[in-house]
Write a protein that holds these residues in place. Sequence first.
Motif, PDB file in Angstrom:
ATOM      1  N   ASP A 183       0.820  -1.211   0.000  1.00  0.00           N
ATOM      2  CA  ASP A 183       0.000   0.000   0.000  1.00  0.00           C
ATOM      3  C   ASP A 183       0.856   1.265   0.000  1.00  0.00           C
ATOM      4  N   ALA A 184       2.155   1.124   0.237  1.00  0.00           N
ATOM      5  CA  ALA A 184       3.028   2.297   0.213  1.00  0.00           C
ATOM      6  C   ALA A 184       3.288   2.789  -1.206  1.00  0.00           C
ATOM      7  N   ASP A 206       2.667   8.525  -5.383  1.00  0.00           N
ATOM      8  CA  ASP A 206       3.602   9.588  -5.763  1.00  0.00           C
ATOM      9  C   ASP A 206       2.875  10.832  -6.236  1.00  0.00           C
ATOM     10  N   GLU A 207       1.626  10.671  -6.684  1.00  0.00           N
ATOM     11  CA  GLU A 207       0.862  11.794  -7.229  1.00  0.00           C
ATOM     12  C   GLU A 207      -0.227  12.263  -6.267  1.00  0.00           C
ATOM     13  N   GLY A 208      -0.102  11.895  -5.001  1.00  0.00           N
ATOM     14  CA  GLY A 208      -0.995  12.428  -3.983  1.00  0.00           C
ATOM     15  C   GLY A 208      -2.315  11.707  -3.817  1.00  0.00           C
ATOM     16  N   ILE A 209      -2.474  10.549  -4.457  1.00  0.00           N
ATOM     17  CA  ILE A 209      -3.696   9.755  -4.278  1.00  0.00           C
ATOM     18  C   ILE A 209      -3.422   8.714  -3.200  1.00  0.00           C
ATOM     19  N   ALA A 210      -3.979   8.938  -2.019  1.00  0.00           N
ATOM     20  CA  ALA A 210      -3.690   8.070  -0.884  1.00  0.00           C
ATOM     21  C   ALA A 210      -4.599   6.843  -0.830  1.00  0.00           C
ATOM     22  N   ILE A 211      -5.674   6.834  -1.622  1.00  0.00           N
ATOM     23  CA  ILE A 211      -6.596   5.704  -1.634  1.00  0.00           C
ATOM     24  C   ILE A 211      -5.959   4.542  -2.393  1.00  0.00           C
ATOM     25  N   VAL A 227      -9.497   5.481 -13.565  1.00  0.00           N
ATOM     26  CA  VAL A 227      -9.090   4.392 -12.678  1.00  0.00           C
ATOM     27  C   VAL A 227      -9.996   4.399 -11.454  1.00  0.00           C
ATOM     28  N   LEU A 228     -10.569   3.228 -11.153  1.00  0.00           N
ATOM     29  CA  LEU A 228     -11.446   3.058 -10.003  1.00  0.00           C
ATOM     30  C   LEU A 228     -10.650   2.448  -8.854  1.00  0.00           C
ATOM     31  N   TYR A 229     -10.704   3.113  -7.690  1.00  0.00           N
ATOM     32  CA  TYR A 229     -10.029   2.642  -6.477  1.00  0.00           C
ATOM     33  C   TYR A 229     -11.095   2.230  -5.465  1.00  0.00           C
TER      34      TYR A 229
END
Length: 347
Positions: A183-184, A206-211, A227-229
């Motif tokens: 998850d990192a 790296d692009e600020g999407i923490a989900i 992209v679906l998270y």
Amino acid sequence: MKSPALLLPLALIALACSGPEADEKSPAVDLGFAAEGPQAEIVVDGLMNPSGVTFDAKGRLTVCDSGHGRVLVVENGKPKDWLTGFDTEYWKIDAKTGDERFKLGPLNAIWMPNGQLVVSDSGKKDGEDRLGVFDGSGAADQGKYTNGVASTTGAEGDLGEGNPTGFALGKGGVVWACGQGTDAKTWILRCDVDRRTLEPWASSDDEGIAINSPMQILAEDDQHLLVLYSGAGGKDDGLIARWNIASRKPVKTWTLPGLTDPMGMAFFPGSKALAVVDNNWALTEVKSGRLARVTLGDGEAADVKVLATKLRGPVACCFGPDERLYVAQLGAKFDSTEGSVIAISGL
């Protein structure tokens, strides 16, 4: 079981599938639609933890029967083995009981314009999972395979990318995939099918999407991917991100209020609106899932209209040439032969 029971046919055959005959009508399925009109029926059952669903150029439904380590093709209403013998593994270990859960093998497949089928060989360890390219039906060991993707961080516990899923076809023989690793570092993967190379293409973190947990990619146009998270299991933190292919950066994100663990999406035919299936995931049971119509606008939150509330563990979806929505779902119990693909009309 906390959720209402789904009305499924009683005849489920272990290690085999029963599909409707070409001239028979399948039993109707109650999905709890909020409005009259839509109807659903079983297309294939007897599956174990089914995953990706897609169609080939001839209009044949193609199903990843993941827990059974095979890919099926449905012709004239009858499912048949297309590829068999994929490795399988148990995805999770219950920390309290030590029980193995969620047996997985091939998670996704996509047909190339030249008739080749690309399949995720996802029953191995993280870092060893790969994509296979197949010229026809047969056995898993007849495929031509890409490399796996090793650790991208070097951190303890990062074994590399695993369980590639959520395929989308790109330009020039490219297949986009969602990676599942540490998850990192959450990756979108890029496969060059001709060269049979699989590489980490862009890191959400790296692009600020923490989900975490990317589950499905759609090619929105030649310049953008959606992209679906699904986010953390059981939490209302799902997200859709629009990525610019040239810059490898996200240009817009949308939250999905009311959806807990969205895992599959597809464009409604002739529309920019999305059908999204929400698994409502849990480690110990299959709970009632949702089907929603999602519209992406200018705001931070997408417009989410829940259409049905009694799907049973939906994990993937696609529209067929008949404009019905085909949904793969786990059934009343995972790691059993209660999984199915249903077709929904009238949406």
